[in-house]
Design a protein around this motif. Structure first.
Motif, PDB file in Angstrom:
ATOM      1  N   GLY A 138      14.075 -69.447  -4.408  1.00 33.20           N
ATOM      2  CA  GLY A 138      15.025 -68.437  -4.861  1.00 33.20           C
ATOM      3  C   GLY A 138      15.558 -67.543  -3.742  1.00 33.20           C
ATOM      4  N   TYR A 139      15.400 -67.986  -2.489  1.00 33.95           N
ATOM      5  CA  TYR A 139      15.904 -67.219  -1.344  1.00 33.95           C
ATOM      6  C   TYR A 139      17.007 -68.012  -0.646  1.00 33.95           C
ATOM      7  N   CYS A 187      15.301 -64.595  -5.977  1.00 32.41           N
ATOM      8  CA  CYS A 187      14.548 -64.879  -7.205  1.00 32.41           C
ATOM      9  C   CYS A 187      13.173 -65.403  -6.799  1.00 32.41           C
ATOM     10  N   PRO A 188      12.238 -64.496  -6.529  1.00 30.18           N
ATOM     11  CA  PRO A 188      10.947 -64.915  -5.950  1.00 30.18           C
ATOM     12  C   PRO A 188      10.136 -65.874  -6.830  1.00 30.18           C
ATOM     13  N   ILE A 241       5.034 -57.092  -7.612  1.00 32.81           N
ATOM     14  CA  ILE A 241       3.749 -57.203  -6.916  1.00 32.81           C
ATOM     15  C   ILE A 241       3.840 -58.180  -5.733  1.00 32.81           C
ATOM     16  N   LEU A 242       4.528 -59.309  -5.933  1.00 34.13           N
ATOM     17  CA  LEU A 242       4.652 -60.300  -4.852  1.00 34.13           C
ATOM     18  C   LEU A 242       5.490 -59.772  -3.684  1.00 34.13           C
ATOM     19  N   LEU A 243       6.445 -58.890  -3.981  1.00 36.62           N
ATOM     20  CA  LEU A 243       7.309 -58.368  -2.911  1.00 36.62           C
ATOM     21  C   LEU A 243       6.718 -57.142  -2.221  1.00 36.62           C
ATOM     22  N   PRO A 277       7.961 -71.090  -2.875  1.00 37.99           N
ATOM     23  CA  PRO A 277       8.195 -69.637  -2.837  1.00 37.99           C
ATOM     24  C   PRO A 277       9.557 -69.227  -2.287  1.00 37.99           C
ATOM     25  N   PRO A 308       4.116 -56.246  -0.469  1.00 38.35           N
ATOM     26  CA  PRO A 308       3.680 -56.197   0.942  1.00 38.35           C
ATOM     27  C   PRO A 308       4.824 -56.325   1.942  1.00 38.35           C
ATOM     28  N   PHE A 309       6.000 -56.713   1.494  1.00 43.42           N
ATOM     29  CA  PHE A 309       7.073 -57.070   2.430  1.00 43.42           C
ATOM     30  C   PHE A 309       8.331 -56.213   2.308  1.00 43.42           C
ATOM     31  N   PHE A 310       8.518 -55.543   1.174  1.00 43.27           N
ATOM     32  CA  PHE A 310       9.738 -54.784   0.925  1.00 43.27           C
ATOM     33  C   PHE A 310       9.407 -53.401   0.384  1.00 43.27           C
ATOM     34  N   PHE A 347      -1.948 -63.132  -1.370  1.00 47.97           N
ATOM     35  CA  PHE A 347      -2.266 -63.506  -2.740  1.00 47.97           C
ATOM     36  C   PHE A 347      -3.104 -64.778  -2.881  1.00 47.97           C
ATOM     37  N   LEU A 389      -1.091 -66.113 -11.795  1.00 47.38           N
ATOM     38  CA  LEU A 389      -0.933 -64.887 -11.007  1.00 47.38           C
ATOM     39  C   LEU A 389      -0.918 -63.651 -11.898  1.00 47.38           C
TER      40      LEU A 389
END
Lengths: 193, 193
Positions: free
Chosen positions: A130-131, B126-127, B13-15, A127, B17-19, A18, B139
């Motif tokens: 929240g993890y 909570c991304p 959208i942010l997740l 980023p 590529p990874f999930f 991104f 974004l």
């Protein structure tokens, strides 16, 4: 803000699709932390540069930790100054920080963040805020091979490494173990995906 | 947790590529919020399902808001129950929530999050928790076309929409404006990238 550890490496990977990511390692040039971090950045496949911080910041942090007897406020002091120094660089629009949900150090307060965003016209994002630890570890396992070790025998691109070294030079090794709790540090070895 | 608004859309959208992302919209079947959210999910290009919540939760929330005179605790009560309901589903390993740095509602406390993670063996992330409003808006602008409007004339897949409706049915429109401050809501129209 890149230390070469797993959290800041993971942030870079999560942002990669991104943003145009550049890894920044702050250093007082007390130890070759910039070079160590640069090799990690190359392994990850990101652009990297070292941001030299003014020695006076380290001297002030030394006074804070000597006065407190524990590192939290000194590390936070360095971090705030590092973020402000980076925020004042032309071309920096967004600063990303590797702090996790459960991290207590180094952390900026809500009002420090708002003040920095307003004064410098940049966006400051965390980023991984929240993890939790388990979610971070799961993602790290998928994307990175890491090496873990005690904090006292690992050179890393974080503030603690150089703060410890300056304490060692001035007051000797025993003062370090008096001021810093030992904890597990990570360093990335390889990127998997 | 997908409402069809800009924050939960951006999280997806942010997740991506990874999930393996599935969008979940909770509904008490008071209004067709599930259908509205499903169209938004199709526009985004993600799998979607509606999770039916027990009406008793909405009835309890109604008691809370009637007693408090403001919606915060009622919305948080629904949210906690929705997360727990989803966490108990077989196959759910990670729950992602669209809360931003500056959001105050709906939000789980740190101990609620830890309790849910421990009891259900899931990870709750909570991304956007480390992103301020300006970073989110930037974004959103890059990835989405959104429509904004007053909260009182927009059906959304959030808890507020159905809570407002049940108050309207029982006590009339004037009670809604007494209990809820009007605020700007967003709904996604189109995905750009």
């Amino acid at each position: 803000m890149f230390s070469g550890g797993k959290d800041s490496s993971l942030v870079a990977i999560l942002l990669e699709p991104f943003f145009d990511v550049e890894l920044i390692t702050c250093s007082f040039s007390v130890l070759p932390v910039g070079e160590v971090a640069k090799r990690a950045a190359e392994e990850l496949g990101f652009a990297h540069r070292v941001l030299k911080l003014d020695r006076i910041i380290l001297e002030n942090a030394l006074k804070i930790i000597a006065n407190d007897g524990y590192p939290k406020n000194a590390i936070n002091y360095i971090h705030k100054n590092a973020v402000e120094r980076l925020a004042s660089d032309m071309g920096v629009k967004i600063i990303a920080d590797g702090i996790r949900r459960d991290d207590r150090v180094p952390v900026l307060t809500d009002s420090q963040v708002r003040s920095i965003e307003d004064r410098f016209g940049i966006k400051y994002i965390c980023p991984l805020k929240g993890y939790g630890r388990a979610a971070v570890n799961m993602l790290v396992q998928q994307h990175l091979v890491i090496e873990e070790g005690q904090s006292d025998n690992m050179i890393k691109g974080d503030y603690e490494t150089e703060l410890r070294e300056i304490i060692r030079q001035r007051f000797g090794n025993e003062k370090i173990s008096e001021l810093f709790p030992t904890h597990i540090q990570s360093r990335i070895v390889k990127r998997v995906i």
